[in-house]
Write a protein that holds these residues in place. Structure first.
Motif, PDB file in Angstrom:
ATOM      1  N   VAL A 230      30.385  21.425  32.910  1.00 11.68           N
ATOM      2  CA  VAL A 230      31.100  22.512  32.234  1.00 11.68           C
ATOM      3  C   VAL A 230      30.220  23.758  32.165  1.00 11.68           C
ATOM      4  O   VAL A 230      30.674  24.876  32.441  1.00 11.68           O
ATOM      5  N   TRP A 231      28.969  23.575  31.794  1.00  9.21           N
ATOM      6  CA  TRP A 231      28.040  24.699  31.636  1.00  9.21           C
ATOM      7  C   TRP A 231      27.867  25.445  32.956  1.00  9.21           C
ATOM      8  O   TRP A 231      27.932  26.670  33.011  1.00  9.21           O
ATOM      9  N   PHE A 232      27.669  24.697  34.033  1.00  5.13           N
ATOM     10  CA  PHE A 232      27.508  25.320  35.347  1.00  5.13           C
ATOM     11  C   PHE A 232      28.767  26.103  35.736  1.00  5.13           C
ATOM     12  O   PHE A 232      28.680  27.231  36.233  1.00  5.13           O
ATOM     13  N   ALA A 233      29.945  25.510  35.526  1.00  3.14           N
ATOM     14  CA  ALA A 233      31.189  26.171  35.913  1.00  3.14           C
ATOM     15  C   ALA A 233      31.381  27.481  35.155  1.00  3.14           C
ATOM     16  O   ALA A 233      31.799  28.502  35.735  1.00  3.14           O
ATOM     17  N   VAL A 234      31.072  27.490  33.869  1.00  2.55           N
ATOM     18  CA  VAL A 234      31.217  28.706  33.063  1.00  2.55           C
ATOM     19  C   VAL A 234      30.182  29.740  33.472  1.00  2.55           C
ATOM     20  O   VAL A 234      30.491  30.936  33.624  1.00  2.55           O
TER      21      VAL A 234
END
Length: 275
Positions: A230-234
């Motif tokens: 999630v962190w990478f995608a955001v």
């Protein structure tokens, strides 16, 4: 996603690789030494530093992710210093040599910058603006900064997206899930992974048993709740937004990367590596 190490961020093509940065730094050192010899002043350049570098830009961007490695090494990646290294001491220079190197004897002016006006006469020659440092950086199109540094707009996007992502509701949500997971495992002191990794208790020469247990739990809870995914995608989404907003400036940065490598090759007497 348990690790982002094999994934590239959108801003990566606008940032220097380690090899490119090293090449520019070496070219700057070479040009500075030539310039100092031209002025016939004594100068012993400091040895180049060898900082710890992850295998990829994203390997530890979101903290440690391998529970097995964390259980052995704690929060510090294997091979990295556990305490911040001291910056190398600048070489001791005679006042005249210092002026030639930096372009100024004014403590308010940043050495090698545009504020270091130069113009002094030393051994029959005129000191260039910024001194030999400024001359070398100008020759390598480094905009007054270290030659091996990234373009300010690319650096700003890279760091800005990481900071913004931490406040994004989607990331805050998985941080809360991570914190609940840590609490179940007996580690209730942290609201998010960044605080866990930054605990002052870990600033020791060797990892304690408590640190290793906490780091292993951190990595497991990240994996269980897809924190890195999630962190990478955001993070990447924010970068794409900023790349679109700064498209013209970044196009110039990308073209300049190749030019700067050619200039470094000319200084070093070698050809730049092929892209």
């Amino acid at each position: 996603m348990t690790s982002a190490a094999s994934h590239s961020l959108p801003i990566d093509p606008y940032l220097l690789t380690n090899e490119q940065a090293d090449r520019l730094d070496a070219a700057q050192r070479t040009l500075v030494e030539r310039c100092m010899r031209r002025f016939e002043v004594a100068y012993n350049p400091p040895a180049p530093s060898t900082p710890f570098r992850p295998e990829t830009r994203t390997q530890y961007r979101y903290g440690i992710t391998d529970p097995t490695a964390a259980a052995r090494h704690g929060f510090a990646p294997p091979g990295s210093p556990r305490t911040p290294p001291r910056p190398p001491s600048p070489p001791a220079l005679a006042p005249e040599a210092s002026i030639v190197l930096t372009g100024t004897d004014d403590p308010r002016a940043k050495p090698g910058s545009a504020a270091a006006k130069g113009g002094q006469r030393v051994n029959g020659r005129t000191v260039p603006a910024g001194g030999c440092l400024g001359e070398a950086r100008s020759a390598l199109r480094a905009d007054g900064a270290e030659a091996g540094g990234d373009a300010p707009v690319a650096d700003r996007i890279n760091s800005g997206s990481f900071e913004r992502s931490q406040r994004d509701p989607r990331v805050v949500r998985v941080f809360a899930q991570w914190a609940a997971c840590m609490k179940k495992r007996g580690f209730a002191s942290y609201d998010d992974p960044l605080k866990a990794a930054a605990d002052a208790a870990w600033r020791t020469p060797e990892p304690s048993a408590e640190e290793r247990e906490t780091a292993a739990a951190d990595a497991r809870c990240k994996g269980e709740h897809n924190v890195v995914g999630v962190w990478f995608a955001v993070d990447a989404a924010y970068q794409r937004q900023e790349i679109d907003r700064n498209a013209k400036e970044l196009a110039a940065v990308k073209a300049e990367l190749a030019t700067r490598q050619e200039l470094a090759g000319a200084a070093l007497g070698t050809l730049p590596p092929r892209p």
